[in-house]
Design a protein around this motif. Sequence first.
Motif, short mmCIF file in Angstrom:
data_model
loop_
_atom_site.label_atom_id
_atom_site.label_comp_id
_atom_site.label_asym_id
_atom_site.label_seq_id
_atom_site.Cartn_x
_atom_site.Cartn_y
_atom_site.Cartn_z
N LYS A 1 -2.71 18.28 -3.14
CA LYS A 1 -2.44 17.44 -4.52
C LYS A 1 -1.67 18.18 -5.47
O LYS A 1 -1.09 17.76 -6.25
CB LYS A 1 -3.83 17.16 -5.14
CG LYS A 1 -4.85 16.27 -4.18
CD LYS A 1 -6.04 15.91 -4.74
CE LYS A 1 -6.98 14.67 -4.06
NZ LYS A 1 -7.81 14.41 -5.05
N THR B 1 0.94 -1.11 0.06
CA THR B 1 0.08 0.06 -0.06
C THR B 1 0.90 1.30 0.23
O THR B 1 1.81 1.19 0.72
CB THR B 1 -0.85 -0.12 1.36
OG1 THR B 1 -1.73 -1.30 1.13
CG2 THR B 1 -1.74 1.25 1.32
N ARG B 2 0.65 2.23 -0.87
CA ARG B 2 1.20 3.64 -0.84
C ARG B 2 0.02 4.53 -0.91
O ARG B 2 -0.74 4.57 -1.63
CB ARG B 2 2.00 3.59 -2.12
CG ARG B 2 3.07 4.95 -2.11
CD ARG B 2 3.78 5.06 -3.08
NE ARG B 2 4.40 6.09 -3.45
CZ ARG B 2 5.55 6.78 -4.34
NH1 ARG B 2 5.48 5.77 -5.18
NH2 ARG B 2 6.22 7.73 -4.28
N ILE B 3 0.05 5.43 0.00
CA ILE B 3 -0.76 6.77 0.18
C ILE B 3 0.02 7.89 -0.45
O ILE B 3 1.00 8.51 0.01
CB ILE B 3 -1.00 6.78 1.67
CG1 ILE B 3 -1.58 5.64 2.47
CG2 ILE B 3 -2.12 8.05 1.64
CD1 ILE B 3 -1.65 5.60 3.94
N TRP B 4 -0.88 8.58 -1.19
CA TRP B 4 -0.58 9.69 -2.01
C TRP B 4 -1.11 10.86 -1.27
O TRP B 4 -2.33 10.77 -0.73
CB TRP B 4 -0.91 9.77 -3.31
CG TRP B 4 0.00 8.89 -4.26
CD1 TRP B 4 0.93 7.73 -3.87
CD2 TRP B 4 -0.10 8.73 -5.76
NE1 TRP B 4 1.52 7.19 -4.87
CE2 TRP B 4 0.59 7.79 -6.05
CE3 TRP B 4 -1.01 9.46 -6.64
CZ2 TRP B 4 0.92 7.37 -7.50
CZ3 TRP B 4 -0.77 9.00 -7.96
CH2 TRP B 4 -0.01 7.90 -8.26
N TYR B 5 -0.59 12.04 -1.22
CA TYR B 5 -1.00 13.52 -0.87
C TYR B 5 -1.14 13.76 0.46
O TYR B 5 -0.88 14.84 0.95
CB TYR B 5 -2.45 13.68 -1.55
CG TYR B 5 -2.47 13.33 -3.02
CD1 TYR B 5 -1.68 13.76 -3.81
CD2 TYR B 5 -3.62 12.52 -3.31
CE1 TYR B 5 -1.83 13.58 -4.95
CE2 TYR B 5 -3.67 12.29 -4.74
CZ TYR B 5 -2.80 12.71 -5.68
OH TYR B 5 -2.71 12.68 -6.94
N ASN B 6 -1.13 12.42 1.30
CA ASN B 6 -1.02 12.79 2.85
C ASN B 6 -0.43 11.61 3.40
O ASN B 6 -1.15 10.74 4.10
CB ASN B 6 -2.44 13.07 3.51
CG ASN B 6 -2.61 13.40 5.00
OD1 ASN B 6 -1.44 13.54 5.59
ND2 ASN B 6 -3.71 13.35 5.46
N GLU B 7 0.74 11.35 3.27
CA GLU B 7 1.43 10.13 3.26
C GLU B 7 1.17 9.34 4.82
O GLU B 7 1.12 8.36 5.12
CB GLU B 7 2.78 10.23 3.04
CG GLU B 7 3.19 10.15 1.60
CD GLU B 7 3.10 11.69 1.15
OE1 GLU B 7 2.70 12.47 2.04
OE2 GLU B 7 3.42 12.23 0.08
N ASN C 1 1.56 22.24 -1.94
CA ASN C 1 1.95 21.92 -3.45
C ASN C 1 1.70 22.32 -4.63
O ASN C 1 2.26 22.08 -5.50
CB ASN C 1 1.61 20.45 -3.33
CG ASN C 1 2.14 19.53 -2.22
OD1 ASN C 1 3.41 19.73 -1.90
ND2 ASN C 1 1.43 18.61 -1.73
#
Length: 347
Positions: A312, A138-144, A227
């Motif tokens: 984002k 699992t990899r979480i984007w934008y709010n790791e 970002n």
Amino acid sequence: LAFILPLFMVLFFGYAITWDVEDIRLGVWDQDGTRASRELVQVFEGSGLFSIVDRPTSYAEVEEGLSMAKVRAVLVVPAGFSRDLKADRPVPVQLLLDGSDANTATIAQNYAGALAATHGLQVRLEGRPAPPMAGAETRIWYNETLESRNMIVPGLVAVVMSIIAAMLTSLTIAREWERGTMEQLAATPVKGVEIVLGKLLPYLVIGFFDMILVVGAGILVFGVPFNGNPLLLAVLSILFLIGALGVGIFISSVADSQVFAMQVAMVATYLPAILLSGFLFDIAAMPVFLQGVTLLIPARYFVVVTRGVLLKGVGVAALWPQAVAMLVFALVGLTLATRIFKKEIKT
């Protein structure tokens, strides 16, 4: 009101509203008492997510701890834990949860499952065997880090500005009526639209300064990332503020006192912005009727903008629907303010 209140609201709500749960009060009933069971307990204790505050020795004590809210969860390690582990058999470790706080219970269950999985166990929660790990990554984007503040603060910026903008301008014309200066203003050759713009533009500058203030507080105080493009956020913020300020002037034109104008402004902006903007509650989970109502809430679109730009880093290609909606809202707000103000001038 113009400068202190928005900063106070961002700081207060930013600290007060959080879905991150740490130091969950945990009870441990270790029926095995072996090195293997103690290692499992140490995994929970050393994670920083649980705090062991109780050591029950029976289910009666477990029930008492949960019913009296001494603990939020109880980990029960059965006798024979070490033996089954060495024999490579599924180990029925039990986690009992206080479901009266459903959010904490769900998070505690997820925490416990993850800790047990990383410890190399096949865990059984509430008597049901957990499926074996499938090896997915699992990899979480934008709010790791999955910090709730990174989600709350950008949405909070939209909510606070919606409230502040409408509240500030809702007092302008009502104040003129209370002071008796509206008759002098009505006697001038200035057109209604010019008066509305004259009332709106100073507060647009103040509102934009407040926008910079609250975004800066979110970044500096809460560590929210930025970002996206600052210019894009500035342009869309101005569109949003024009509409919100126009609604405030509309309310001020209808109301005959500052107190009443502020009350109407708070009811018309605060509750919808909090409940129906997607700031706290997922719009997709609402009934279809309320989902339709949210389309009339300007803060809904600005929440998407602030989260999209700050977290984002998206651009116009992703945010143009929100930009169009806020442009329409701005035109409608100005039109309503101008027309209702003309009626007040004539009377």
